[in-house]
Motif scaffolding. Structure first.
Motif, PDB file in Angstrom:
ATOM      1  N   PHE A 180      66.002  70.619 -49.095  1.00  0.00           N
ATOM      2  CA  PHE A 180      67.287  71.202 -49.497  1.00  0.00           C
ATOM      3  C   PHE A 180      67.981  71.892 -48.330  1.00  0.00           C
ATOM      4  O   PHE A 180      69.206  71.843 -48.217  1.00  0.00           O
ATOM      5  N   HIS A 181      67.217  72.502 -47.432  1.00  0.00           N
ATOM      6  CA  HIS A 181      67.788  73.105 -46.234  1.00  0.00           C
ATOM      7  C   HIS A 181      68.475  72.022 -45.389  1.00  0.00           C
ATOM      8  O   HIS A 181      69.599  72.212 -44.914  1.00  0.00           O
ATOM      9  N   GLU A 182      67.825  70.873 -45.231  1.00  0.00           N
ATOM     10  CA  GLU A 182      68.414  69.752 -44.490  1.00  0.00           C
ATOM     11  C   GLU A 182      69.701  69.261 -45.152  1.00  0.00           C
ATOM     12  O   GLU A 182      70.683  68.983 -44.477  1.00  0.00           O
ATOM     13  N   LYS A 191      73.704  75.533 -30.143  1.00  0.00           N
ATOM     14  CA  LYS A 191      74.031  76.674 -31.008  1.00  0.00           C
ATOM     15  C   LYS A 191      73.703  76.349 -32.467  1.00  0.00           C
ATOM     16  O   LYS A 191      73.095  77.159 -33.174  1.00  0.00           O
ATOM     17  N   ARG A 192      74.080  75.166 -32.930  1.00  0.00           N
ATOM     18  CA  ARG A 192      73.780  74.746 -34.300  1.00  0.00           C
ATOM     19  C   ARG A 192      72.267  74.736 -34.522  1.00  0.00           C
ATOM     20  O   ARG A 192      71.782  75.204 -35.537  1.00  0.00           O
ATOM     21  N   HIS A 193      71.528  74.193 -33.560  1.00  0.00           N
ATOM     22  CA  HIS A 193      70.075  74.104 -33.708  1.00  0.00           C
ATOM     23  C   HIS A 193      69.436  75.488 -33.745  1.00  0.00           C
ATOM     24  O   HIS A 193      68.469  75.704 -34.476  1.00  0.00           O
ATOM     25  N   THR A 203      67.587  76.914 -36.962  1.00  0.00           N
ATOM     26  CA  THR A 203      66.215  77.397 -36.782  1.00  0.00           C
ATOM     27  C   THR A 203      66.034  78.752 -37.449  1.00  0.00           C
ATOM     28  O   THR A 203      65.049  78.980 -38.160  1.00  0.00           O
ATOM     29  N   VAL A 204      66.966  79.654 -37.241  1.00  0.00           N
ATOM     30  CA  VAL A 204      66.874  81.004 -37.809  1.00  0.00           C
ATOM     31  C   VAL A 204      66.944  80.961 -39.344  1.00  0.00           C
ATOM     32  O   VAL A 204      66.142  81.608 -40.019  1.00  0.00           O
ATOM     33  N   THR A 205      67.876  80.176 -39.897  1.00  0.00           N
ATOM     34  CA  THR A 205      67.985  80.130 -41.368  1.00  0.00           C
ATOM     35  C   THR A 205      66.736  79.516 -41.992  1.00  0.00           C
ATOM     36  O   THR A 205      66.269  79.990 -43.025  1.00  0.00           O
ATOM     37  N   TRP A 206      66.202  78.487 -41.358  1.00  0.00           N
ATOM     38  CA  TRP A 206      64.977  77.895 -41.902  1.00  0.00           C
ATOM     39  C   TRP A 206      63.813  78.866 -41.797  1.00  0.00           C
ATOM     40  O   TRP A 206      62.992  78.990 -42.705  1.00  0.00           O
ATOM     41  N   TYR A 212      62.466  74.612 -33.267  1.00  0.00           N
ATOM     42  CA  TYR A 212      63.533  74.319 -32.311  1.00  0.00           C
ATOM     43  C   TYR A 212      63.243  73.000 -31.589  1.00  0.00           C
ATOM     44  O   TYR A 212      64.109  72.129 -31.486  1.00  0.00           O
ATOM     45  N   PHE A 213      62.014  72.835 -31.103  1.00  0.00           N
ATOM     46  CA  PHE A 213      61.664  71.604 -30.392  1.00  0.00           C
ATOM     47  C   PHE A 213      61.644  70.394 -31.332  1.00  0.00           C
ATOM     48  O   PHE A 213      62.008  69.289 -30.934  1.00  0.00           O
ATOM     49  N   HIS A 214      61.276  70.612 -32.591  1.00  0.00           N
ATOM     50  CA  HIS A 214      61.325  69.535 -33.591  1.00  0.00           C
ATOM     51  C   HIS A 214      62.773  69.091 -33.799  1.00  0.00           C
ATOM     52  O   HIS A 214      63.072  67.898 -33.830  1.00  0.00           O
ATOM     53  N   GLU A 215      63.685  70.045 -33.924  1.00  0.00           N
ATOM     54  CA  GLU A 215      65.108  69.734 -34.085  1.00  0.00           C
ATOM     55  C   GLU A 215      65.655  68.993 -32.873  1.00  0.00           C
ATOM     56  O   GLU A 215      66.409  68.034 -33.015  1.00  0.00           O
ATOM     57  N   ARG A 216      65.302  69.445 -31.689  1.00  0.00           N
ATOM     58  CA  ARG A 216      65.790  68.797 -30.466  1.00  0.00           C
ATOM     59  C   ARG A 216      65.261  67.368 -30.386  1.00  0.00           C
ATOM     60  O   ARG A 216      65.987  66.460 -29.991  1.00  0.00           O
ATOM     61  N   ALA A 217      64.009  67.149 -30.750  1.00  0.00           N
ATOM     62  CA  ALA A 217      63.443  65.798 -30.723  1.00  0.00           C
ATOM     63  C   ALA A 217      64.175  64.898 -31.717  1.00  0.00           C
ATOM     64  O   ALA A 217      64.554  63.769 -31.388  1.00  0.00           O
ATOM     65  N   TRP A 218      64.396  65.391 -32.939  1.00  0.00           N
ATOM     66  CA  TRP A 218      65.078  64.582 -33.946  1.00  0.00           C
ATOM     67  C   TRP A 218      66.535  64.335 -33.579  1.00  0.00           C
ATOM     68  O   TRP A 218      67.107  63.321 -33.967  1.00  0.00           O
ATOM     69  N   TYR A 219      67.146  65.214 -32.835  1.00  0.00           N
ATOM     70  CA  TYR A 219      68.518  65.005 -32.398  1.00  0.00           C
ATOM     71  C   TYR A 219      68.619  63.762 -31.512  1.00  0.00           C
ATOM     72  O   TYR A 219      69.631  63.081 -31.481  1.00  0.00           O
TER      73      TYR A 219
END
Length: 142
Positions: free
Chosen positions: A55-57, A70-72, A76-79, A117-124
Motif C-alpha cells: 500500500f505504501h508503494e 529527494k523523493r527516495h 524512505t522516511v515515510t516507510w 534507500y539502497f533498495h530504492e536506488r537499485a529498483w530505480y
C-alpha cells in the motif's frame, strides 16, 4: 501499463521483505538474546510488512513528486515510520517486553533506512514493470 506497475510493486515488495526480514531476525536475536525470539519476530512481520509495503508503494506511485534522490529520501522516511511502528508492536507482543520492542524498533531505524534507500536506488535502475526508458533517461537523475 497499470498492470505492469502492479507487478513491479509486488516484485519490490518481495525483494524488500527478504532484505527486511533478515535484518529483523538478526537485530531481534541480538537484542533479545534469543534466536527463537528473533525468528518469531522476523517471520511474524512477513505478512504485515508485505501488506503495508504494497500500500505504501501504491500511494507513492500516485504522488506527483518526480523521481529523484529527494523523493527516495522522503519515501524512505515515510516507510521507516510505518515499518518501525509495526516492528515495535510485534516485538512487544512476541517478547512480552515493551523495552525489547522499543530497542528493536530503534535499532531498525538506522539499519532499515540505509537498506531501504539502497533498495530504492537499485529498483530505480530496473525497468521491470515500467515503460522502457532509454539509458539517458534512466541514468540522468541518478
Amino acid at each position: 501499463m497499470r498492470n505492469l506497475s502492479h507487478r513491479r510493486h509486488l516484485a519490490k515488495t518481495i525483494t524488500w521483505r527478504i532484505v527486511g526480514t533478515i535484518d529483523t531476525i538478526l537485530l531481534s536475536w541480538l537484542i533479545s538474546g534469543n534466536p527463537f525470539t528473533g525468528l518469531k519476530i522476523g517471520f511474524s512481520e512477513v505478512l504485515t510488512k508485505m501488506i503495508l509495503y504494497y500500500f505504501h508503494e501504491r500511494i507513492w506511485f500516485n504522488i506527483g513528486i518526480p523521481d529523484s534522490r529527494k523523493r527516495h529520501i522522503i519515501k524512505t522516511v515515510t516507510w521507516r515510520i510505518v515499518g518501525t511502528l509495526d516492528t515495535i508492536l510485534l516485538s512487544w507482543l512476541i517478547s512480552g517486553n515493551p523495552i525489547i520492542g522499543l530497542k528493536i524498533g530503534m535499532a531498525e531505524v538506522v539499519t532499515k533506512m540505509a537498506l531501504y534507500y539502497f533498495h530504492e536506488r537499485a529498483w530505480y535502475k530496473i525497468n521491470f514493470g515500467l515503460p522502457k526508458r532509454t539509458q539517458t533517461e534512466k541514468w540522468k537523475k541518478t
